[in-house]
Every structure is written in C-alpha cells, then in structure tokens.
Design an enzyme around this catalytic site. Sequence first.
Site, PDB file in Angstrom:
ATOM      1  N   SER A   1      -1.726  -4.533  -6.029  1.00 59.76           N
ATOM      2  CA  SER A   1      -1.776  -5.870  -6.631  1.00 59.76           C
ATOM      3  C   SER A   1      -2.243  -6.903  -5.615  1.00 59.76           C
ATOM      4  CB  SER A   1      -0.402  -6.261  -7.165  1.00 59.76           C
ATOM      5  OG  SER A   1       0.029  -5.370  -8.169  1.00 59.76           O
TER       6      SER A   1
ATOM      7  N   GLY B   1       0.821  -1.198   0.000  1.00 64.44           N
ATOM      8  CA  GLY B   1       0.000   0.000   0.000  1.00 64.44           C
ATOM      9  C   GLY B   1       0.853   1.246   0.000  1.00 64.44           C
TER      10      GLY B   1
ATOM     11  N   GLU C   1      13.299  -3.833  -3.506  1.00 70.02           N
ATOM     12  CA  GLU C   1      12.480  -4.068  -4.698  1.00 70.02           C
ATOM     13  C   GLU C   1      13.287  -3.837  -5.967  1.00 70.02           C
ATOM     14  OE1 GLU C   1       8.122  -2.826  -6.539  1.00 70.02           O
ATOM     15  OE2 GLU C   1       9.023  -1.582  -4.995  1.00 70.02           O
TER      16      GLU C   1
ATOM     17  N   SER D   1       1.394   3.427  -3.444  1.00 70.78           N
ATOM     18  CA  SER D   1       0.903   4.395  -4.426  1.00 70.78           C
ATOM     19  C   SER D   1      -0.504   4.874  -4.081  1.00 70.78           C
ATOM     20  CB  SER D   1       0.883   3.778  -5.822  1.00 70.78           C
ATOM     21  OG  SER D   1       2.186   3.475  -6.258  1.00 70.78           O
TER      22      SER D   1
END
Length: 386
Positions: A160, A126, A245, A128
């Site tokens: 996602s 969580g 990431e 963006s």
Amino acid sequence: MNLDFSPEDEAFRAEARDWLHDNVPREERPPSDDGMRAFDLAWQKLQYDGGWAGVSWPEEYGGRGLGLTRQLIWYEEYARAGAPNAELLFVGCNHAAPTIMTWGTDEQKQYHLPRILKGEVAWCQGFSEPNNGSDLGGLRCRAIVDGDHLVVNGSKIWTSSAHLADWQELLVRTDTVAPKHKGISWVICDMNTPGIELRPILIMTAPGHHHFNQVFYNNVRIPLSNVVGPLNEGWKVAMSTLGFERGTASMSEQIRYNVVVEKLVEMARERFGASALEHDEIGARLAQLRAESAAVRAMTYSIASRAAGGRPPGSEASLMRAFFSQLQQRIRRIALDVIGEDALELPDTNDPWVRPYLRSYSNTIAAGTSEIQRNIIGERVLGLPR
C-alpha cells in the site's frame, strides 16, 4: 483496567475535544498521489505542533508519555470529531515506530521516531509476496550479506502506497538453509535506494489512480545498520509488528466503527421511521451490530489494559482481528441496505459508504486471513493441536 474515567481523564477529554473542534481539516482529503501525501503529512504535523501526536509515546521521542487510557480517550474524540483517516501514516506510526521502540538500536530510534511523529516521512510495509501472502514464513525475497551491506533481490506485492513512501519495513530471507521461520531479518529500507522498481496494481474501486503496488528489488543495497533486532531473528520482530497491527494499532479504527454504526442508526431512522426501525429486519440487524460494536470496544479496552501492564501484544490479538474484520464487513453490508437503490451507482472517490463496502472484502485477508487467525487462536490461545 478501570472503565470509570477519572476527573483528570475527563479534563483531558474536554481538552482533546476542543482542540479537534478547532483544528480538524474541513476540506476533503485528496484521493491519491502527492495531494494525499501532502494532506496526511500536514495533518500529522499539525497534531504534533498541537501536542496531540503520540499521546502515549515516550517523551524522549517527542510524545506526551501518557498512558493508554488517555490514548483511548484521544481515539474516541478523534472518531467523534470525524477527523481524517490518514492512511498514509498508519504503517509508520502504528507498525514501524512501536517495532523500532521495542527492537531498534538507539541510533535507529533517535533518527526515525521523531521524523515519523512529526509527519516528515511516510512508511509502507514489505511483507507479503507473490504466492506467499498469509504464509509469511515462506517468503523468498533474499538478502545476501556483502561487507557492511545487505544485497536484496526479489519482490513484494500488495504494498500500500509504496509510491508515496519514504521508508519501508521490509522482511527478507538472510539465511536460506535455516528452517522456515528462521533466517529472516526485519530491515529498514530507504525507498529511494537504486534498484527498487514499482509496478502499480490497478483495482476497480479506484479508477484513475492506484493504491497498491508490486515492488521489485534488483541488487538493492541496504546498510547492515538498518537491520532491526538480531540478523536472522526477524520472525520474532515481525511477530511484534503483526501483534501491534492486530492489537493496539487498530484501536482507533475499532472505535471509529462505533461511530459508523450510530450514523447508520440515524440514517435508518430517517429512511424507515422510528417505528419501522424497532420492528423490521434492518432494526434487528442494527441492534445486533450495536451490541457487537460494544463487544469490540470491550475487547479494545482489554488489549489496552494488557499493554498498559507492560505485556506486549500477543496471540490474543488474533481474537480481536478475526472478530473485528468480519464485523466491518457486516457493517458495510447493511449500510447499502440502508442507503437503498442509490447504492447501485458508484459515487465519487470520497464516498463514505459504497467504496468502503467494496474494500471491506479485503478485511478478512489483510494482516493474515481469517483462517490464519483461527489457527493462531486454536493453537496459541486455546492450546489445541496443529
């Protein structure tokens, strides 16, 4: 890092290859919803039971405590074996877990890390927000301290698999008067908490099911004990998450694309013949992509070497992210040229070529746009002025 693997490394490789040969699922991964969740969690549990989940995780959290060299070998063999790309486990294993290892309390580590590694839970991200995607520092989702809880109100977007997740790594603004990149907190959010509402985002490449969601928080109460790192210092924690990431978390995907390129070479030989492949445009492009894939592999080893030396992922990971995201798009584009006219027909959901091509357009947006990555490289790696 010495790129010449030791005899012990090669023995480990043989062991990994044998286990994957015997255990990689032969059935297709379900395309969405509960079937996909069950498949991904079961595959993670199977790896854990076999001793192959968390190769480089500390033993105290259920891993094998091996170095990143062995982790890379596992990724190489995983890609070679065509093992499932269990996307539902990516955030938990590659974002949340290393962030909690770095910043979390003992209680957070003891509770969450074993459950992630054993395939008992799925996580989503969580970060963006509407109108604040790449400008992460401008997030507006707000959390007010109320006793021993945070009360969260706001929205996140492009989340996602939020509808399949148990937990979320959530960034919230906990100090509204602090400067832009201050006053943010990194929070562990239980996705079953009252006040969370999910709205599916439908996309043309996934008819009949969805992957993305917009998440709304309406007076969602999260215990203060779920804050990872100091309150209001979540920007530093988030930079660690994004560093993972853009760096070590993508190693498996980077290695997997080496396999994709070699598969395309085989397909091109079958369609055009060896002589045509040596001389025509397709052959030249594939040769260039093979060279660029080798460069990515070298960059992957470089990042692993830094991490093995105790250096957390830093701004140099943006070099990898900027280059690799565009390389993925070039690889997916040439795949359609190799396939030819058959690529004009949208195939089934598990198609390995056309749908990945359509999704590749998001690669230069996710995890920070290419423009953001270049700004980071210019300012923080090259020392250029803003």
